[in-house]
Motif scaffolding. Structure first.
Motif, PDB file in Angstrom:
ATOM      1  N   GLN A   5      18.853  60.134  23.764  1.00 42.62           N
ATOM      2  CA  GLN A   5      19.446  58.847  23.375  1.00 42.62           C
ATOM      3  C   GLN A   5      18.179  57.759  23.546  1.00 42.62           C
ATOM      4  O   GLN A   5      18.107  56.880  22.699  1.00 42.62           O
ATOM      5  CB  GLN A   5      20.689  58.252  24.272  1.00 42.62           C
ATOM      6  CG  GLN A   5      21.136  56.885  24.149  1.00 42.62           C
ATOM      7  CD  GLN A   5      21.644  56.945  22.417  1.00 42.62           C
ATOM      8  OE1 GLN A   5      22.399  57.790  22.208  1.00 42.62           O
ATOM      9  NE2 GLN A   5      20.971  56.108  21.593  1.00 42.62           N
ATOM     10  N   GLU A  37      16.156  58.570  20.328  1.00 43.45           N
ATOM     11  CA  GLU A  37      16.737  57.772  19.187  1.00 43.45           C
ATOM     12  C   GLU A  37      16.724  56.317  19.256  1.00 43.45           C
ATOM     13  O   GLU A  37      16.443  55.722  18.360  1.00 43.45           O
ATOM     14  CB  GLU A  37      18.505  58.204  19.335  1.00 43.45           C
ATOM     15  CG  GLU A  37      18.532  59.492  18.854  1.00 43.45           C
ATOM     16  CD  GLU A  37      20.074  60.001  18.902  1.00 43.45           C
ATOM     17  OE1 GLU A  37      21.007  59.206  18.921  1.00 43.45           O
ATOM     18  OE2 GLU A  37      20.472  61.200  18.789  1.00 43.45           O
ATOM     19  N   ASP A  38      16.676  55.836  20.368  1.00 46.12           N
ATOM     20  CA  ASP A  38      16.485  54.160  20.443  1.00 46.12           C
ATOM     21  C   ASP A  38      15.375  53.546  20.062  1.00 46.12           C
ATOM     22  O   ASP A  38      15.030  52.930  19.407  1.00 46.12           O
ATOM     23  CB  ASP A  38      17.007  53.700  22.048  1.00 46.12           C
ATOM     24  CG  ASP A  38      18.442  54.061  22.434  1.00 46.12           C
ATOM     25  OD1 ASP A  38      19.382  54.179  21.337  1.00 46.12           O
ATOM     26  OD2 ASP A  38      18.643  53.770  23.494  1.00 46.12           O
ATOM     27  N   ALA A  87      13.308  55.455  18.262  1.00 51.44           N
ATOM     28  CA  ALA A  87      12.965  55.568  16.695  1.00 51.44           C
ATOM     29  C   ALA A  87      13.654  54.750  15.944  1.00 51.44           C
ATOM     30  O   ALA A  87      13.164  54.250  14.830  1.00 51.44           O
ATOM     31  CB  ALA A  87      13.467  57.102  16.549  1.00 51.44           C
ATOM     32  N   LYS A  88      14.636  54.112  16.443  1.00 59.20           N
ATOM     33  CA  LYS A  88      15.407  53.171  15.759  1.00 59.20           C
ATOM     34  C   LYS A  88      14.574  51.750  15.444  1.00 59.20           C
ATOM     35  O   LYS A  88      14.910  50.930  14.598  1.00 59.20           O
ATOM     36  CB  LYS A  88      16.742  53.062  16.109  1.00 59.20           C
ATOM     37  CG  LYS A  88      17.732  54.127  15.768  1.00 59.20           C
ATOM     38  CD  LYS A  88      19.261  53.912  16.486  1.00 59.20           C
ATOM     39  CE  LYS A  88      20.076  54.998  16.273  1.00 59.20           C
ATOM     40  NZ  LYS A  88      21.261  54.788  16.901  1.00 59.20           N
ATOM     41  N   ASP A  98      19.396  62.682  12.248  1.00 61.90           N
ATOM     42  CA  ASP A  98      18.218  62.340  11.292  1.00 61.90           C
ATOM     43  C   ASP A  98      17.359  61.450  12.062  1.00 61.90           C
ATOM     44  O   ASP A  98      16.153  61.011  11.400  1.00 61.90           O
ATOM     45  CB  ASP A  98      18.443  61.648   9.757  1.00 61.90           C
ATOM     46  CG  ASP A  98      19.442  62.516   9.094  1.00 61.90           C
ATOM     47  OD1 ASP A  98      19.157  63.966   9.286  1.00 61.90           O
ATOM     48  OD2 ASP A  98      20.046  62.119   8.098  1.00 61.90           O
ATOM     49  N   THR A  99      17.461  61.072  13.160  1.00 59.42           N
ATOM     50  CA  THR A  99      16.769  60.290  14.005  1.00 59.42           C
ATOM     51  C   THR A  99      15.524  60.795  14.735  1.00 59.42           C
ATOM     52  O   THR A  99      14.420  60.014  14.734  1.00 59.42           O
ATOM     53  CB  THR A  99      17.534  59.555  15.158  1.00 59.42           C
ATOM     54  OG1 THR A  99      18.764  59.068  14.628  1.00 59.42           O
ATOM     55  CG2 THR A  99      16.840  58.245  15.600  1.00 59.42           C
ATOM     56  N   ASN A 128      15.306  66.958   8.956  1.00 60.02           N
ATOM     57  CA  ASN A 128      14.345  65.483   9.040  1.00 60.02           C
ATOM     58  C   ASN A 128      13.103  65.618   9.912  1.00 60.02           C
ATOM     59  O   ASN A 128      12.908  65.165  10.776  1.00 60.02           O
ATOM     60  CB  ASN A 128      15.474  65.138  10.578  1.00 60.02           C
ATOM     61  CG  ASN A 128      15.328  65.778  11.697  1.00 60.02           C
ATOM     62  OD1 ASN A 128      15.037  66.809  11.928  1.00 60.02           O
ATOM     63  ND2 ASN A 128      16.038  65.285  13.077  1.00 60.02           N
TER      64      ASN A 128
END
Length: 154
Positions: free
Chosen positions: A40, A43-44, A46-47, A74-75, A151
């Motif tokens: 997580q 992902e955070d 990457a966003k 896809d992250t 991805n």
């Protein structure tokens, strides 16, 4: 340099703090990866636009439904890597390069077992020598790793 031991503190929390400080890139080679909190955090980051390239051991990836699920979106761009003897041998590294300034390494796998059961360590290295030593290893592994079609950041 900082040294963390799982016996005395949460290594996952230390890694999450480091990940959240990244502003440009995260390049990692991880033998095992099944800790949802660490996924997580990646992902955070990457966003926020931080480029991530993650290598995971191909054998462990195929064995772990959790790893497959954590990396199914896809992250987090990832590739599967193997050891020097190819399939069946291990890509046993456990290191991450953050922003070409910091290296996280040690015995710690990014798993619940490492966090909750094992005696583990994490070294946080923030010197040019360490970054310069780990970067070519990552680049060589990335270039030789099997692409994940869904991805993969080129």
């Amino acid at each position: 340099m900082e040294i963390k031991f799982a016996r005395s503190e949460s290594v996952a929390e230390a890694i999450i703090r480091q990940l959240h400080e990244a502003s440009d890139s995260i390049d990692g080679a991880l033998y095992r990866f099944n800790h949802p909190g660490l996924a997580q955090a990646m992902e955070d980051v990457a966003k926020r636009g931080v480029r991530i390239r993650l290598l995971v051991d191909g054998n462990k990836y195929k064995e772990s439904r959790t790893t497959q699920e954590l990396l199914s979106g896809d992250t987090i761009p990832f590739r599967l890597a193997f050891g020097r003897q190819g399939r069946g041998s291990k890509m046993h590294h456990k290191f991450v390069i953050l922003d070409q300034q910091t290296v996280l390494t040690g015995s710690y796998n990014w798993t619940y077992e490492s966090e909750d059961e094992n005696q583990e360590n994490l070294l946080i290295l923030q010197d040019a020598y360490s970054v310069e030593a780990y970067t070519p290893e990552f680049k060589a592994l990335w270039a030789g790793a099997a692409r994940n079609d869904s991805n993969d950041s080129r």
